[in-house]
Design a protein around this motif. Structure first.
Motif, mmCIF file in Angstrom:
data_model
loop_
_atom_site.group_PDB
_atom_site.id
_atom_site.type_symbol
_atom_site.label_atom_id
_atom_site.label_comp_id
_atom_site.label_asym_id
_atom_site.label_seq_id
_atom_site.Cartn_x
_atom_site.Cartn_y
_atom_site.Cartn_z
ATOM 1 N N ALA A 196 0.807 -1.220 0.000
ATOM 2 C CA ALA A 196 0.000 0.000 0.000
ATOM 3 C C ALA A 196 0.839 1.267 0.000
ATOM 4 O O ALA A 196 0.366 2.314 -0.441
ATOM 5 C CB ALA A 196 -0.922 0.002 1.221
ATOM 6 N N SER A 197 2.061 1.186 0.469
ATOM 7 C CA SER A 197 2.817 2.411 0.748
ATOM 8 C C SER A 197 3.141 3.248 -0.483
ATOM 9 O O SER A 197 3.072 4.475 -0.425
ATOM 10 C CB SER A 197 4.088 2.099 1.530
ATOM 11 O OG SER A 197 4.976 1.351 0.732
ATOM 12 N N ALA A 198 3.480 2.648 -1.600
ATOM 13 C CA ALA A 198 3.877 3.437 -2.763
ATOM 14 C C ALA A 198 2.752 4.355 -3.240
ATOM 15 O O ALA A 198 2.949 5.566 -3.364
ATOM 16 C CB ALA A 198 4.336 2.515 -3.897
ATOM 17 N N LEU A 199 1.585 3.786 -3.498
ATOM 18 C CA LEU A 199 0.459 4.617 -3.935
ATOM 19 C C LEU A 199 -0.030 5.535 -2.832
ATOM 20 O O LEU A 199 -0.426 6.676 -3.093
ATOM 21 C CB LEU A 199 -0.704 3.747 -4.411
ATOM 22 C CG LEU A 199 -0.669 3.289 -5.855
ATOM 23 C CD1 LEU A 199 -1.861 2.405 -6.168
ATOM 24 C CD2 LEU A 199 -0.626 4.456 -6.806
ATOM 25 N N GLN A 200 -0.012 5.061 -1.611
ATOM 26 C CA GLN A 200 -0.473 5.869 -0.486
ATOM 27 C C GLN A 200 0.374 7.134 -0.365
ATOM 28 O O GLN A 200 -0.161 8.235 -0.269
ATOM 29 C CB GLN A 200 -0.410 5.047 0.815
ATOM 30 C CG GLN A 200 -1.067 5.712 1.993
ATOM 31 C CD GLN A 200 -2.577 5.743 1.874
ATOM 32 O OE1 GLN A 200 -3.191 4.914 1.213
ATOM 33 N NE2 GLN A 200 -3.196 6.711 2.508
ATOM 34 N N ASP A 201 1.686 6.962 -0.388
ATOM 35 C CA ASP A 201 2.592 8.094 -0.190
ATOM 36 C C ASP A 201 2.684 9.009 -1.398
ATOM 37 O O ASP A 201 2.749 10.230 -1.254
ATOM 38 C CB ASP A 201 3.996 7.586 0.169
ATOM 39 C CG ASP A 201 4.027 6.830 1.486
ATOM 40 O OD1 ASP A 201 3.078 6.958 2.282
ATOM 41 O OD2 ASP A 201 5.005 6.095 1.712
ATOM 42 N N SER A 202 2.713 8.428 -2.590
ATOM 43 C CA SER A 202 2.961 9.237 -3.776
ATOM 44 C C SER A 202 1.701 9.828 -4.403
ATOM 45 O O SER A 202 1.775 10.844 -5.095
ATOM 46 C CB SER A 202 3.698 8.412 -4.837
ATOM 47 O OG SER A 202 2.861 7.389 -5.332
ATOM 48 N N LEU A 203 0.544 9.216 -4.155
ATOM 49 C CA LEU A 203 -0.656 9.655 -4.856
ATOM 50 C C LEU A 203 -1.842 9.949 -3.937
ATOM 51 O O LEU A 203 -2.397 11.046 -3.968
ATOM 52 C CB LEU A 203 -1.042 8.580 -5.887
ATOM 53 C CG LEU A 203 -2.057 8.949 -6.933
ATOM 54 C CD1 LEU A 203 -1.636 10.172 -7.737
ATOM 55 C CD2 LEU A 203 -2.287 7.765 -7.868
ATOM 56 N N ILE A 204 -2.214 8.988 -3.107
ATOM 57 C CA ILE A 204 -3.436 9.149 -2.316
ATOM 58 C C ILE A 204 -3.313 10.257 -1.279
ATOM 59 O O ILE A 204 -4.182 11.135 -1.199
ATOM 60 C CB ILE A 204 -3.847 7.807 -1.669
ATOM 61 C CG1 ILE A 204 -4.222 6.813 -2.771
ATOM 62 C CG2 ILE A 204 -5.005 8.000 -0.690
ATOM 63 C CD1 ILE A 204 -4.458 5.402 -2.299
ATOM 64 N N GLU A 205 -2.249 10.251 -0.499
ATOM 65 C CA GLU A 205 -2.084 11.298 0.530
ATOM 66 C C GLU A 205 -1.994 12.697 -0.083
ATOM 67 O O GLU A 205 -2.654 13.616 0.398
ATOM 68 C CB GLU A 205 -0.873 11.007 1.410
ATOM 69 C CG GLU A 205 -1.060 9.825 2.351
ATOM 70 C CD GLU A 205 -2.130 10.026 3.403
ATOM 71 O OE1 GLU A 205 -2.402 11.183 3.793
ATOM 72 O OE2 GLU A 205 -2.724 9.028 3.837
ATOM 73 N N PRO A 206 -1.182 12.885 -1.140
ATOM 74 C CA PRO A 206 -1.155 14.229 -1.748
ATOM 75 C C PRO A 206 -2.513 14.668 -2.307
ATOM 76 O O PRO A 206 -2.910 15.821 -2.141
ATOM 77 C CB PRO A 206 -0.115 14.096 -2.865
ATOM 78 C CG PRO A 206 0.770 12.983 -2.423
ATOM 79 C CD PRO A 206 -0.134 12.026 -1.699
#
Length: 165
Positions: free
Chosen positions: A69-79
């Protein structure tokens, strides 16, 4: 996780998450866990989904999910979430462009969440049930991914997600 009913590109996990998130009390608990404890709502939904299928989240499985989950979470979803929240229309003074921007960012966030759940679904498909689904398994699985969340919020969420109502 924002609420959305379009499941044209859905998977089993996306459909599950939408149905559970719409239950009374679930969205409020999830947002509280996200905002106050930094919990990933999508991981909470995966944990509940697995519990209902009798699959326990062990330490290595939690690591697989968090890593997945971390890659999409950090790079896309959170921003996207931060931008959406920053553009939230304030009262009656919001212009049409601001509302349109907010809705566009909300849609983009939902697409990213759907993508993340599809990736997580691929990770968990090979995992086989090991025990009979129970309320205790649901509690354990959610606690395994919720981090340092407040116990009362976790308990309310477990009750809201439980099929043993």
């Amino acid at each position: 996780m924002a609420s959305e009913t379009d499941s044209s590109q859905s998977g089993v996990l996306w459909d599950y998450a939408l149905e559970r998130y719409a239950r009374d009390g679930v969205a409020e608990c999830c947002i509280a866990l996200q905002d106050e404890a930094g919990a990933n709502v999508l991981l909470i939904m995966v944990a509940a989904y697995l519990a209902e299928r009798g699959i326990r989240l062990t330490g290595p499985r939690v690591q697989v999910l968090v890593s997945g989950a971390s890659a999409l979470q950090d790079s896309l979803i959170e921003p996207l979430r931060a931008l959406r929240r920053a553009s939230r229309p304030q009262g009656g003074e919001a212009c049409e462009r601001q509302r349109d921007t907010y809705q566009s960012l909300k849609q983009a966030e939902l697409v990213a969440e759907r993508w993340q759940l599809a990736q997580l679904e691929e990770l968990v498909l090979p995992w086989n049930p090991e025990q009979v689904p129970t309320l205790q398994l649901l509690q354990r699985n959610i606690r395994a991914v919720a981090g340092a969340a407040e116990k009362t919020v976790l308990d309310r969420l477990v009750r809201a997600l439980s099929t043993e109502r």
